[in-house]
Design an enzyme around this catalytic site. Sequence first.
Site, short mmCIF file in Angstrom:
data_model
loop_
_atom_site.label_atom_id
_atom_site.label_comp_id
_atom_site.label_asym_id
_atom_site.label_seq_id
_atom_site.Cartn_x
_atom_site.Cartn_y
_atom_site.Cartn_z
N PHE A 242 0.83 -1.21 0.00
CA PHE A 242 0.00 0.00 0.00
C PHE A 242 0.86 1.26 0.00
CE2 PHE A 242 -2.29 -3.16 2.79
CZ PHE A 242 -3.03 -3.71 1.77
N GLY A 513 2.99 -3.30 -11.94
CA GLY A 513 3.69 -4.58 -11.97
C GLY A 513 3.26 -5.45 -13.13
N ARG A 628 -6.59 -5.59 -20.74
CA ARG A 628 -6.78 -7.04 -20.69
C ARG A 628 -6.66 -7.53 -19.25
NH1 ARG A 628 -7.42 -10.29 -25.21
NH2 ARG A 628 -5.37 -9.87 -26.10
N ASN A 631 -5.87 -12.36 -14.62
CA ASN A 631 -6.49 -13.34 -13.73
C ASN A 631 -7.74 -12.69 -13.14
OD1 ASN A 631 -7.26 -15.08 -11.70
ND2 ASN A 631 -5.31 -15.06 -10.61
N GLN A 638 -8.44 -7.29 -6.22
CA GLN A 638 -7.76 -5.99 -6.14
C GLN A 638 -8.75 -4.84 -6.19
OE1 GLN A 638 -4.05 -5.11 -6.08
NE2 GLN A 638 -4.72 -6.81 -4.84
N GLU A 718 -4.62 0.09 -7.93
CA GLU A 718 -5.05 1.24 -7.14
C GLU A 718 -6.35 1.88 -7.62
OE1 GLU A 718 -1.09 3.43 -5.86
OE2 GLU A 718 -0.79 2.07 -7.51
MO1 MOS Z 1 1.69 2.39 -4.46
S1 MOS Z 1 1.09 3.90 -3.18
O1 MOS Z 1 2.38 3.15 -5.80
O2 MOS Z 1 2.79 1.59 -3.47
#
Ligand code: MOS
Length: 754
Positions: A242, A513, A628, A631, A638, A718
């Site tokens: 986070f 990521g 896309r 999973n 998320q 996010e």
């Molecule tokens: Mo996130 S606040 O970019 O770890």
Amino acid sequence: MPRSPVGRETDRVDGRLKVTGAAEYSGDYRATDLAHAHLVTSTIARGKVTGFDTAAALASPGVLRVYTAPDRRLPLYLATGQAAGFTENYLPLNTDMIHFHGQAIAMIVAESPEQARDAAALVTATYDTQPPRTSIADEPRVPAGPTISGAPSSLNILAPGVGSIDAALAASDVVVEADFHQNIQHQAAMEPHAVLAVWHGDRLTIHAGAQIPAAYALGMAQRLGVLPQNVQLITKYVGGGFGARVVLWSDTPLAAAAAKELGRPVRLVLTREQMFTLTGHRSHLTQTVRLGASREGVLNAVSHRSVAERPTTIAFTMTPAHSTSDALYRTPNLHVDAQLAVLDIPGSRAMRGPNEAPGSFALETAMDELAVATGVDPVTLRLRNNATTSPSTGLPWSSKHLEECYRVGAERFGWSARSAMPRARVDGQWLYGVGMATAIYPAHRRLGVVVRVQLRNDDTAVVSTATSDLGTGSWTMVAVTGADALGIPVQRVTPEIGDTVLPPGAPAVGSSGTHATVPMVVDAARNVIAELKRVAVTAERSPWHGAAVEDLRYERGILHGLGHSMTFGRLLTVTGSPGIYMESAPGGQPVPGYVHHSFGAHFCEVRVNRFTGETRVTRFTTVADVGRVINAKAARSQLVGGVIFGIGHALLEENHLELRTGRLANSTLADYLVPVNADVPDIDVVMLDRPDPVLTGPLGDGSEDVGTQSLGARGLGEIGTVGSAAAIGNAVYNATGIRVRDVPITLDKLIDRL
Ligand code: MOS
């Protein structure tokens, strides 16, 4: 033949390890001759430590060392270059200066964690105290530095002939102006920050939770004054990031320095209370949004200003108007500005949607106020102001399906049944209301990401990259994309992440990521398939020995050609190879000429008790345009998690800074409230699943041997937390007619006005 696993609901590959307790988190690792550390923290916010009484601690059972500031027995150094941005810029225990309340000023090392903790409680310090700077309202302000994407902290775009943003606002038919405030929030990750540091001569192995493994290890090397190749970071399982695990905080260098000085491995686990001051927070913040529009609600001017804190111990940029007001709506006149006030406050940097979550609360609440002022439906208002090019840069988006998010969400939620009139729906003691808001989050490629794919002679593959999984599902993402690229089942792919001996991986930050990793998995798989063909035509015992690689075709784990077919495992076996591997090229330059964002629309229903002011979220629908989906199961999790963060933001979370002492007053999970199951309704999440044709490179057309179904993914970590708090606040307004611009929306802010 296996279908591609991309887009399906795939169980976490690490799920069984986690639920059985077999997955080792940083504090679970053991070492022979292990010693245990505990920190002592300051009880003033600014000044100097003048002395310690350590006699009782030294005499306490099991105590091996008592290090006190500034005895310099644990030498630390400032990081430089790139690493400086991911470390603190002071030297704990090497200085007598106190920069914030809760700073580490002493450390005990003992034979057991209990002995270290007990001895720490016996240490007392004396101080030379100065009044801390604690108020962002009163302290002088400085412009924030450039934003994370390099944009200036102040931006002013005016239509031809318009003299100023104030003039543009004054010339608008309808003007909304609103001030917003929010207190400090904390990441409050479930896993405490923990480190195990083990030296083997000059070489250091650290086990610690890190979002950017490479930067964390580099920062460690620089903090300790050793060469980077001598530091290995292992960060396999992480109980939440986070943003709190972006920075290398003081705990890890101190534990490693103590392990060196003592000549024994050292483990340091922070207490929950210590995490509130030693591992970051989301800044205390004020924002002002001014919107100017026509009577039909078409925007003519947007101004968004913010003031956040600047701690003295960390380079810090919080620019909430950027990534929201500079990107979301079409407007001919745009002004955003970010200022900081220097405070003697614990270090802070990022927290989930660091700019976007607070920025969107202000902008999306103001948009709701504009809907009220113009009488235009909130969804219609947003459709009327939908941008087709970025308002700050003029560039087109690589992919944007926001209008579809609004339409799908409105339909699923039943938005058309809404009454624009507050207090229109009452059921017993409950006032019901609905609200909506937009979500937006930038998508950045990350430079230097490398993935390695190994094909093994048992028909399995290993996909390796030093990213980390914060609980987000990166392990599974790597396995799924590897399986797709190689055309083999997920069960035959072994992912390897969370260790800096692996090729440099994507930072687990900025929701990047997945889209930073996916194209490199495809590239590495493409390279290893080419290598497999080369082996097939050159190895003596291969049935294709002497043939041309053009005669071979790779499909779903099998090489075909010239009347022969053979799995890669079989070919490697007959040619006497245990396995072959290739790396990707380092990714990934952004494609010029585009901006990249994920988008979403939130729809929320709340009920507010008309006697007590208690607010409950009763329904929530989120539709997300995140490219896309790799999973569907982890992606949904998320997005749901993001909405739950929004519930905390809107209704529960705040830490009060005591202005006189600089102490964060509610630094425990008993006093700092986060949403629990009883606060969270079923959350309806839809992902549009429209591949982004640019961000991860061109989409595959099926003509290659390598599988390319995973291309077109875009970050989604996010986006759920962006706008969700505003949707809740807007629903509270619709339920009650009360506009609360100071989150969290607690009972006291409603009860007198109901
Ligand atoms: Mo996130 S606040 O970019 O770890």
